[in-house]
Design an enzyme around this catalytic site. Structure first.
Site, PDB file in Angstrom:
ATOM      1  N   PRO A   1       0.847  -1.213   0.000  1.00 38.94           N
ATOM      2  CA  PRO A   1       0.000   0.000   0.000  1.00 38.94           C
ATOM      3  C   PRO A   1       0.869   1.244   0.000  1.00 38.94           C
ATOM      4  CG  PRO A   1       0.077  -0.985   2.187  1.00 38.94           C
ATOM      5  CD  PRO A   1       0.778  -1.942   1.274  1.00 38.94           C
ATOM      6  N   MET A   2       0.622   2.145  -0.952  1.00 40.27           N
ATOM      7  CA  MET A   2       1.371   3.399  -1.035  1.00 40.27           C
ATOM      8  C   MET A   2       0.380   4.538  -1.257  1.00 40.27           C
ATOM      9  SD  MET A   2       4.675   2.277  -3.339  1.00 40.27           S
ATOM     10  CE  MET A   2       3.777   1.144  -4.422  1.00 40.27           C
TER      11      MET A   2
ATOM     12  N   CYS B   1       2.301   2.337   9.946  1.00 42.85           N
ATOM     13  CA  CYS B   1       2.559   3.677   9.422  1.00 42.85           C
ATOM     14  C   CYS B   1       3.175   4.570  10.500  1.00 42.85           C
ATOM     15  CB  CYS B   1       1.276   4.306   8.904  1.00 42.85           C
ATOM     16  SG  CYS B   1       1.522   5.974   8.240  1.00 42.85           S
TER      17      CYS B   1
ATOM     18  N   ASN C   1       8.795  -7.150   3.837  1.00 43.13           N
ATOM     19  CA  ASN C   1       8.687  -5.829   3.230  1.00 43.13           C
ATOM     20  C   ASN C   1       9.863  -4.976   3.671  1.00 43.13           C
ATOM     21  OD1 ASN C   1       6.801  -2.865   3.808  1.00 43.13           O
ATOM     22  ND2 ASN C   1       7.380  -3.599   1.806  1.00 43.13           N
TER      23      ASN C   1
ATOM     24  N   ARG D   1       8.661   0.872  -2.800  1.00 41.54           N
ATOM     25  CA  ARG D   1       9.382   1.840  -3.634  1.00 41.54           C
ATOM     26  C   ARG D   1       9.955   1.217  -4.912  1.00 41.54           C
ATOM     27  NH1 ARG D   1      13.864   3.622  -0.712  1.00 41.54           N
ATOM     28  NH2 ARG D   1      13.596   1.739   0.523  1.00 41.54           N
TER      29      ARG D   1
END
Length: 519
Positions: free
Chosen positions: A14-15, A113, A211, A239
């Site tokens: 998720p970005m 986050c 991740n 990324r």
């Protein structure tokens, strides 16, 4: 069965602003097994309304406060899309889960986050130190939903404490745990703690998704190396996938230009928000933003302008016409009070009406500052027009709803306003003035929709490229399925990319697997 869904997979993380529908579909094209949405906060989702978009063939969740779409999905990603939720409350989380359950393959709770807004709201990484709340959220979701539930975490400073947390999460019945191998205090320039992920993977029975390894992943083979080093069941890329999504493509890299083109086509197909589209392309370009072409891109103010830079002007216009025709055929009414911008002046009509005995005109226009020089701003031109024609006014009034502004300008007893709302009072007044100028035919019909001459410093670069492309013939001796040049990972790792400025001087040099973009 649910655990198998998260084993042996390549997953796009998720970005924020990146993982909208166009990027997710492109990732699926390149070989992603699962794609996560950008994080959506529970409160935002709960104030939304679901709509079936007959023109785009999508299901949309629309923010009732401003009419913007923040989650859009289609059948192509069915069985592959994972909805990521930002929450700190079990019951709110469950309500959202029930809303999206028919349309997604799984639901993931963001527990990693590190951003301030997330932590202050008790969400994201703030949950890492609240095991009882984590347990309450996950058990409520697992019991209440018929789709797999997962969570994405970061490491605690103490590896043993991280393992203890993961064991508790495992007992909640989740289908997998995604682990970003850094603490909430660490940033991408800090090394990813692959050894800690491996320790977790060896100790847990639930699949662990590794991740945080983007710095280590420059080609497809690196994905498997990262998985083996972490001992994880699957690998999640953020990324590395954002920079060039074809890194997940088993057949090899695709030149960056073609990746951008693929992404932009999906953006047009599914009416992606301009700001999100631009943000994503900007992150793809990285150092290439410093080229003349990159600088012209940074000046863009609409999706149409970005498409022009990549030779998709005709594609954009044809697709918009198709969507517009379909909308008319199905007799679908365009809602007012939106914040999106029509593609060009040809798609904007003037509506005349009477309100309380007073004549009013309305158009769907938006004030884009980059389209104007200081001397041709709408309010300035309107003042001049009123003075020369001895009219009364202008008198501006403004309303605010959910932080969006809508202005009306009265000239000679007639009111003029835009059907679109702005994020500032000043911009809403400029938009109202622009409507008045168009109704009075004081300006050309393209005024406000295309940049005024001299308003964009690098516009000539785009114009030159469009002219060049008309006579350009591409030489592609070896094609993949989509007709793009195939570039092997080995070739890309050897290649040193030199971006040349128009004056012939050398630009930035990169030794990593990033493709050239013609400047």
């Amino acid at each position: 069965m649910e655990s198998k869904m998260y084993s042996g997979k390549i997953i796009v993380a998720p970005m924020v602003r990146v993982c909208t529908l166009p990027f997710r579909l492109m990732a699926i094209d390149y070989g992603a097994d699962l794609v996560y949405t950008e994080e959506t906060i529970d409160f935002k989702m709960l104030r939304s309304v679901k709509k079936d978009n007959e023109v785009l063939g999508t299901v949309d969740f629309v923010d009732k406060s401003d009419g913007t779409v923040f989650f859009r999905t289609c059948t192509k990603e069915q069985g592959k899309v994972i909805f990521q939720l930002g929450t700190c409350d079990p019951q709110r989380a469950l309500k959202v889960g029930k809303m999206v359950e028919p349309y997604v393959a799984g639901l993931d709770v963001n527990m990693g986050c590190p951003k301030e807004f997330s932590i202050k709201g008790g969400m994201g990484a703030a949950l890492l130190t609240q095991p009882e709340k984590v347990k309450a959220i996950l058990t409520t979701l697992v019991k209440g939903l018929n789709i797999p539930v997962t969570c994405k975490i970061r490491l605690l400073k103490d590896p043993d404490s991280t393992l203890e947390l993961c064991r508790m999460i495992e007992k909640c019945g989740v289908a997998a745990i995604a682990v970003h191998g850094r603490t909430k205090e660490e940033r991408p320039n800090n090394p990813n703690h692959n050894n800690v992920i491996k320790k977790l993977a060896e100790a847990l029975t639930v699949p662990v998704i590794a991740n945080g390894g983007s710095k280590e992943i420059t080609c497809y083979e690196d994905i498997e190396r990262f998985r083996i080093e972490t001992g994880a069941a699957s690998v999640m890329l953020a990324r590395a996938a954002m920079w060039n999504c074809s890194v997940i493509r088993q057949k090899g890299f695709i030149p960056l230009d073609e990746v951008v083109e693929t992404y932009l086509r999906y953006c047009v197909d599914f009416d992606n928000q301009f700001t999100y589209s631009k943000y994503t392309v900007q992150n793809m370009l990285r150092e290439l933003q410093d080229t003349p072409r990159g600088k012209a891109f940074l000046e863009t103010q609409t999706l149409q302008e970005i498409c022009q830079i990549w030779g998709l002007k005709e594609y954009f216009e044809a697709k918009i016409k198709q969507q517009n025709d379909l909308q008319k055929l199905k007799n679908i009414k365009c809602e007012s009070n939106k914040t999106y911008l029509p593609p060009n002046a040809d798609y904007v009509s003037i509506t005349e009406m009477m309100e309380n005995g007073q004549k009013c005109f309305e158009m769907a226009v938006k004030f884009i500052r980059g389209n104007f020089n200081n001397a041709d701003l709408p309010k300035m031109l309107l003042n001049t027009y009123i003075f020369r024609n001895n009219l009364t006014g202008p008198a501006y009034t403004c309303t605010v709803q959910d932080k969006f502004f809508g202005a009306t300008v009265e000239v000679d007893g007639i009111k003029y306003s835009s059907a679109l709302r702005e994020k500032s009072r000043r911009y809403s007044e400029q938009a109202a003035a622009m409507v008045c100028l168009h109704v009075l035919k004081a300006v050309d019909k393209t005024y406000g929709f295309t940049p005024t001459v001299g308003a964009r410093k690098y516009q000539h670069v785009v114009d030159d490229m469009i002219t060049t492309r008309k006579g350009e013939k591409r030489d592609s001796p070896d094609k993949n399925d989509s007709g793009s040049d195939i570039v092997s990972e080995a070739d890309m790792k050897k290649q040193k990319v030199k971006v040349l400025e128009t004056n012939g001087s050398e630009g930035h040099e990169k030794g990593t697997a990033v493709q050239t973009m013609a400047s």
